[in-house]
Design an enzyme around this catalytic site. Structure first.
Site, short mmCIF file in Angstrom:
data_model
loop_
_atom_site.label_atom_id
_atom_site.label_comp_id
_atom_site.label_asym_id
_atom_site.label_seq_id
_atom_site.Cartn_x
_atom_site.Cartn_y
_atom_site.Cartn_z
N LYS A 1 0.85 -1.21 0.00
CA LYS A 1 0.00 0.00 0.00
C LYS A 1 0.88 1.25 0.00
O LYS A 1 0.75 2.11 -0.85
CB LYS A 1 -0.91 0.00 1.24
CG LYS A 1 -1.62 1.33 1.45
CD LYS A 1 -2.57 1.30 2.63
CE LYS A 1 -1.98 1.87 3.91
NZ LYS A 1 -1.74 3.32 3.90
N ASN A 2 1.79 1.31 0.97
CA ASN A 2 2.60 2.53 1.09
C ASN A 2 3.66 2.63 0.00
O ASN A 2 4.28 3.67 -0.16
CB ASN A 2 3.26 2.60 2.47
CG ASN A 2 2.22 2.86 3.56
OD1 ASN A 2 1.08 3.16 3.26
ND2 ASN A 2 2.63 2.75 4.81
N ARG B 1 -5.26 10.88 3.96
CA ARG B 1 -4.09 11.70 4.27
C ARG B 1 -3.05 11.67 3.16
O ARG B 1 -2.39 12.66 2.87
CB ARG B 1 -3.43 11.17 5.54
CG ARG B 1 -3.75 11.90 6.77
CD ARG B 1 -2.78 11.48 7.84
NE ARG B 1 -1.49 12.12 7.65
CZ ARG B 1 -1.19 13.33 8.04
NH1 ARG B 1 -2.07 14.06 8.66
NH2 ARG B 1 0.00 13.85 7.83
N CYS C 1 -6.32 12.99 12.69
CA CYS C 1 -6.03 11.62 12.32
C CYS C 1 -6.23 10.72 13.52
O CYS C 1 -6.16 11.16 14.66
CB CYS C 1 -4.58 11.56 11.86
SG CYS C 1 -4.05 9.94 11.47
N ASP D 1 3.64 0.64 12.13
CA ASP D 1 2.46 0.06 11.48
C ASP D 1 2.22 -1.39 11.88
O ASP D 1 1.22 -1.99 11.47
CB ASP D 1 2.58 0.17 9.96
CG ASP D 1 2.32 1.60 9.48
OD1 ASP D 1 1.90 2.43 10.30
OD2 ASP D 1 2.54 1.87 8.28
N VAL E 1 6.89 6.61 17.34
CA VAL E 1 6.76 7.39 16.11
C VAL E 1 5.54 8.31 16.18
O VAL E 1 5.63 9.50 15.87
CB VAL E 1 6.67 6.46 14.88
CG1 VAL E 1 6.46 7.26 13.60
CG2 VAL E 1 7.94 5.62 14.78
C1 UD1 Z 1 3.94 7.05 6.57
C2 UD1 Z 1 3.07 5.85 6.30
C3 UD1 Z 1 2.45 5.33 7.59
C4 UD1 Z 1 3.55 5.04 8.61
C5 UD1 Z 1 4.46 6.24 8.77
C6 UD1 Z 1 5.67 5.96 9.66
C7 UD1 Z 1 2.20 6.19 4.08
C8 UD1 Z 1 1.02 6.52 3.23
N1 UD1 Z 1 2.02 6.25 5.39
O1 UD1 Z 1 3.12 8.08 7.11
O2 UD1 Z 1 1.74 4.15 7.29
O3 UD1 Z 1 2.96 4.76 9.86
O4 UD1 Z 1 4.97 6.67 7.49
O5 UD1 Z 1 6.39 4.89 9.17
O6 UD1 Z 1 3.25 5.83 3.59
N2 UD1 Z 1 5.99 14.55 11.49
C9 UD1 Z 1 6.16 15.87 11.89
N3 UD1 Z 1 6.18 16.83 10.90
C10 UD1 Z 1 6.06 16.53 9.58
C11 UD1 Z 1 5.90 15.18 9.19
C12 UD1 Z 1 5.88 14.21 10.18
O7 UD1 Z 1 6.28 16.18 13.06
O8 UD1 Z 1 6.09 17.44 8.74
C13 UD1 Z 1 5.91 13.50 12.52
C14 UD1 Z 1 4.52 12.86 12.50
O9 UD1 Z 1 3.61 13.60 13.30
C15 UD1 Z 1 4.80 11.48 13.05
C16 UD1 Z 1 6.22 11.18 12.55
O10 UD1 Z 1 6.79 12.44 12.19
O11 UD1 Z 1 4.80 11.51 14.45
C17 UD1 Z 1 6.29 10.24 11.37
O12 UD1 Z 1 5.54 10.77 10.29
P1 UD1 Z 1 5.87 10.42 8.78
O13 UD1 Z 1 7.13 9.60 8.72
O14 UD1 Z 1 5.83 11.66 7.96
O15 UD1 Z 1 4.66 9.47 8.40
P2 UD1 Z 1 3.65 9.58 7.19
O16 UD1 Z 1 4.38 9.91 5.93
O17 UD1 Z 1 2.51 10.44 7.59
#
Ligand code: UD1
Length: 458
Positions: free
Chosen positions: A28-29, A98, A122, A334, A356
């Site tokens: 999926k991801n 998202r 979320c 995940d 995370v």
């Molecule tokens: C992606 C995955 C999700 C997985 C996650 C972590 C997809 C569609 N989703 O989500 O399934 O659980 O990676 O492996 O691929 N954060 C910030 N600021 C930002 C961006 C992120 O503080 O600008 C924080 C988030 O709040 C979170 C952490 O960083 O606590 C990880 O987020 P991120 O790695 O960006 O996850 P996603 O891309 O949303």
């Protein structure tokens, strides 16, 4: 937030040992960023091994809205974005998922601007996008938040900072920055360096996909950096690629089989280079399973995981779990809910720490309805008192992976459980009923009888 609006429920009669073989779905991801990236090319792209799940279908509906031609059959997806003509995504479409924010980078790359709804709340806690927006500003764009939308525009090359340091190795920000930086690198004809990137296999697959299409990227998985250099897109008539396997789906079925004290063989696909092989992408999980006392064997064509009850003196020979989640290659967040479900079947106290996301334990309340004894401390640490009998109940799938954990717990509970809000599970698991049935679970999909599902909305 989620709503209880599904017409169907999953019914499970617990206490069956799962046994058999799993052919994992396409990731999926992995699929979502490849699909989003495909919009930057003027030639058609064909992607193989794309799972037919809700999240993919929602992203495809957004692509149709921006005038891409789509054909999706038998896990083969053809995308033709040569007539793409919109740089704005409406809230009605983006709010469904998202990952629509993944389109930010590709749309900016194509049109030098983009307007995308700011991602809303979320179910697994705060999910900020400040790193994405910081990166856009560092790369010379103006970032405006207006009426709930993020608007990126007015690129100014004199404002570019050629070194960007992420304070968290965000998966989403890494996927977007590659396009924003590629746009900027081409204009200033110079290299841009991003430090502390995410190196999840799905991100590396995106890099490789882009490199095959002309992007000039250099990355280090060990040092977590990405260099983006000036380049020209390829002039293909047509491009095709193969999505990687879904390590989270595979991990979910492995954990389900072991929670029922069963055994499973997960088929590997020989197509991939090593970094994408399941046994490597699941290394952190497989190590934990070995420490618990399960049998884990790696073969060329797959992974065997089993409960070898006969070789253990007592059930108690399985050790309880003490782990924390982290960024790749650490234990994936995940799979956190699903390993909490496994811990319910192991005698003793297990400790699972979420590092995370800041609120990924909403599903625990539903596990408690099945009789689980779990304390959650500061929304960060689950203390699971395992080995108690669980008893079937009506439960609600709170979110995609929390829903999977609730399903696993239902498999080990006595009697029948009925899971509603299964839309959440369907977002990530293709052909779920057949796959669990093939593993000998007593599971079926049926209509939600009137008023059967009760309860509350989060
Ligand atoms: C992606 C995955 C999700 C997985 C996650 C972590 C997809 C569609 N989703 O989500 O399934 O659980 O990676 O492996 O691929 N954060 C910030 N600021 C930002 C961006 C992120 O503080 O600008 C924080 C988030 O709040 C979170 C952490 O960083 O606590 C990880 O987020 P991120 O790695 O960006 O996850 P996603 O891309 O949303």
């Amino acid at each position: 937030m989620y709503s209880i609006d599904d017409n169907e429920v999953i019914e499970i009669v617990g206490k069956e040992k799962l046994e058999g073989e799993l052919i994992p779905q396409g990731s999926k991801n992995g699929a979502l960023p490849l699909i989003a990236a495909s919009i930057v090319f003027d030639y058609p792209v064909k992607l193989y091994n794309i799972p037919n799940i809700e999240d993919v279908n929602i992203l495809l509906s957004i692509l149709k809205y921006i005038n891409c031609k789509i054909k999706f059959e038998n896990n083969e997806l053809s995308i033709d974005c040569s007539n793409l003509d919109k740089y704005e995504i409406p809230w009605e479409l983006a709010s469904k998922m998202r990952a629509s924010f993944d389109l930010l980078g590709p749309i900016v790359f194509k049109f030098s601007k983009a307007r995308i709804p700011f991602p809303g709340g979320c179910l697994i806690g705060n999910r900020k996008v400040d790193i994405h927006l910081y990166a856009a500003k560092q790369l010379g764009f103006e970032v405006e938040i207006n009426k709930g939308d993020v608007f990126i525009s007015n690129f100014n090359k004199s404002k570019i900072n050629k070194v960007i340091n992420f304070w968290i190795p965000s998966v989403g920000a890494t996927k977007n920055v590659v396009f924003l930086a590629a746009f900027a690198a081409n204009i200033i004809n110079d290299e841009i360096l991003v430090n502390n990137i995410a190196v999840e296999p799905e991100v590396i697959k995106l890099f490789d996909f882009l490199i095959s299409n002309g992007f000039n990227l250099e990355y280090s998985i060990e040092k977590k950096y990405l260099k983006i250099k000036p380049f020209k897109l390829k002039n293909y008539n047509y491009y095709e690629d193969f999505n990687i396997l879904d390590r989270i789906e595979a991990g979910t079925y492995i954990l389900a089989a072991l929670a029922t004290k069963g055994r499973i063989f997960v088929k590997e696909n020989s197509y991939f280079k090593d970094y994408f092989k399941l046994y490597l992408t699941l290394n952190s999980l497989l190590n934990v399973l070995k420490q618990i006392g399960f049998k884990v064997e790696i073969y060329n064509d797959g992974i065997y995981c089993g409960y070898e009850g006969d070789n253990l003196k007592l059930d108690g020979d399985l050790k309880s779990i003490d782990i924390e989640t982290g960024y790749y290659p650490e234990f994936p967040t995940d799979l956190q809910p699903q390993i909490v479900a496994l811990a319910l079947s192991i005698n003793g106290i297990s400790t699972i720490k979420e590092k995370v996301f800041d609120d990924r334990f909403i599903y625990v309340n539903e596990l408690r309805r099945l009789g689980a004894d779990i304390d959650v401390i500061d929304n960060k640490i689950a203390i699971v008192k395992g080995g108690r009998e669980l008893s079937g109940a009506k439960v609600i799938a709170t979110d995609i992976r929390g829903g999977a954990a609730i399903l696993i717990a239902s498999l080990i509970a006595n009697n029948t459980s009925v899971i509603s809000n299964i839309y959440q599970i369907k977002r990530g698991y293709e052909n779920l009923i057949n796959k669990f049935s093939n593993l000998k679970a007593k599971i079926k999909l049926r209509f939600n009888k009137e008023n059967e599902v009760y309860g509350y909305k989060y």
